[in-house]
Design a protein around this motif. Structure first.
Motif, short mmCIF file in Angstrom:
data_model
loop_
_atom_site.label_atom_id
_atom_site.label_comp_id
_atom_site.label_asym_id
_atom_site.label_seq_id
_atom_site.Cartn_x
_atom_site.Cartn_y
_atom_site.Cartn_z
N UNK A 279 27.46 6.54 -35.34
CA UNK A 279 28.61 6.39 -35.35
C UNK A 279 30.30 7.38 -36.21
N UNK A 280 29.60 7.65 -37.00
CA UNK A 280 30.95 8.89 -37.94
C UNK A 280 30.81 10.13 -36.78
N UNK A 281 30.33 10.01 -36.67
CA UNK A 281 30.30 12.27 -36.10
C UNK A 281 28.70 12.78 -35.07
N UNK A 282 28.86 13.08 -34.79
CA UNK A 282 27.71 13.97 -33.29
C UNK A 282 28.31 15.21 -33.95
N UNK A 283 26.90 16.20 -33.96
CA UNK A 283 27.45 17.22 -34.44
C UNK A 283 26.35 18.49 -33.84
N UNK A 284 26.83 19.96 -33.97
CA UNK A 284 25.92 20.63 -33.23
C UNK A 284 26.12 21.71 -34.67
N UNK A 285 24.14 22.51 -35.50
CA UNK A 285 24.22 22.96 -35.96
C UNK A 285 23.57 24.48 -35.33
#
Length: 353
Positions: A279-285
């Motif tokens: 919900x807070x973030x979708x992120x690529x690492x």
């Protein structure tokens, strides 16, 4: 993981124009040598359509893509290692980058000055590479002198380091890049070899990518150019595309290839991404290819590696197909993995620490 790509080349080959197209930031672009004196640094998003799709599924508040830093470095000229042009000023600016992207002019245009008054891409590459090689030879020679004293004092590992320096110097003296040293992979597996290579921080030990600035991306290159790891860009068109609307691009049949550079830089460095979504973030690492699950966790926080218990993983497209993380777990589609698990590009992960 912070990544920097140094953009180098002769003056007036399109470096600063490329930088502008990459970062969408205005920089000084003039038709004379050395208009770039201090390096421009820009952060560029790595294009990844998976992030938007996952964020829509998770109803995410924020999307955080992986990024690459590009450093636009002053033009290098013949004799730079001996003080010509801006001399060795460029060295400090590219010493710490992870890879070197060399812009090479292939296009013809009588209105844009060439520093050698002739279009010769093969010759231009030789000029740049020779200056980097000469700078590296100076570094290797100074290091050799110091390690030789340590070897005479029987310092542990010094004799092995002398052998490594000798092999690298022989490569440089033959006019080749340090990363072409025979047996380099084996050298880097040995503790003392790896230490001395890292200490010297040689410019030509870094991975190289050639960016051929062409008038038409479909044009065929000379075999001597084609054989190098490269991409082709019409850099002037890329700059003009920044100012165009999507409708204008479609109407003129113009397509940007600028994202090819960011992807090529990723591939050059042997990188891949894993994803997190909620919900807070979708992120690529960003992680190295071949990284284990705990090593991937360190991209988020060192605790994720040091206190790693397990990780839950699923391919991004499989998760998207199922529709939610909770449902994917219910169906048994989420896999629980341990310390030895080697990550695959595009996996969505939850770490347990």
């Amino acid at each position: 993981m912070s990544l920097q790509i140094g953009i180098v080349g002769l003056p007036n080959v399109g470096k600063s124009t490329l930088f502008k197209a990459l970062t969408k930031n205005p920089v000084e672009i003039s038709n004379y040598p050395f208009c770039t004196i201090e390096p421009n640094v820009g952060v560029v998003k790595v294009p990844d359509e998976r992030l938007l799709k996952l964020s829509e599924m998770s109803q995410t508040e924020k999307i955080v893509p992986a990024v690459v830093e590009f450093v636009d470095i002053a033009g290098i000229v013949k004799g730079a290692s001996e003080g010509e042009g801006l001399g060795n000023k460029f060295l400090a600016n590219i010493r710490e980058v992870d890879a070197i992207a060399q812009v090479v002019r292939v296009f013809e245009n009588s209105n844009i000055t060439h520093v050698h008054n002739a279009i010769n891409p093969v010759g231009d590459i030789e000029v740049i590479n020779l200056e980097l090689i000469l700078a590296d030879l100076e570094t290797a020679t100074k290091t050799q002198f110091r390690i030789e004293k340590e070897a005479k004092g029987n310092k542990k590992g010094a004799d092995k380091q002398m052998e490594v320096i000798g092999k690298i110097k022989a490569t440089l003296e033959a006019g080749k890049l340090a990363n072409e040293t025979p047996g380099l992979a084996e050298i880097l597996k040995e503790e003392y070899g790896k230490l001395i290579v890292r200490e010297m921080s040689l410019l030509t030990m870094k991975p190289f990518l050639y960016i051929f600035n062409v008038a038409d991306v479909t044009e065929k290159l000379l075999p001597e150019l084609e054989s190098r790891k490269h991409i082709k860009l019409d850099i002037k068109i890329e700059e003009e595309l920044i100012e165009m609307t999507q409708e204008e691009k479609v109407e003129m049949g113009l397509v940007s290839h600028i994202d090819d550079l960011t992807q090529a830089a990723y591939d050059l460095l042997g990188l891949q991404t894993f994803l997190t979504t909620g919900k807070i973030e979708t992120r690529a690492w960003t992680i190295k290819k071949g990284a284990t699950a705990p090593e991937a966790g360190a991209a988020i926080h060192t605790d994720f590696q040091e206190k790693f218990i397990r990780a839950d993983v699923i391919a991004w497209d499989k998760l998207l197909e199922i529709g939610s993380w909770g449902k994917a777990k219910e169906l048994g589609a989420v896999k629980t993995v341990g310390r030895d698990y080697v990550m695959t590009d595009g996996e969505v992960v939850e770490f347990k620490v």
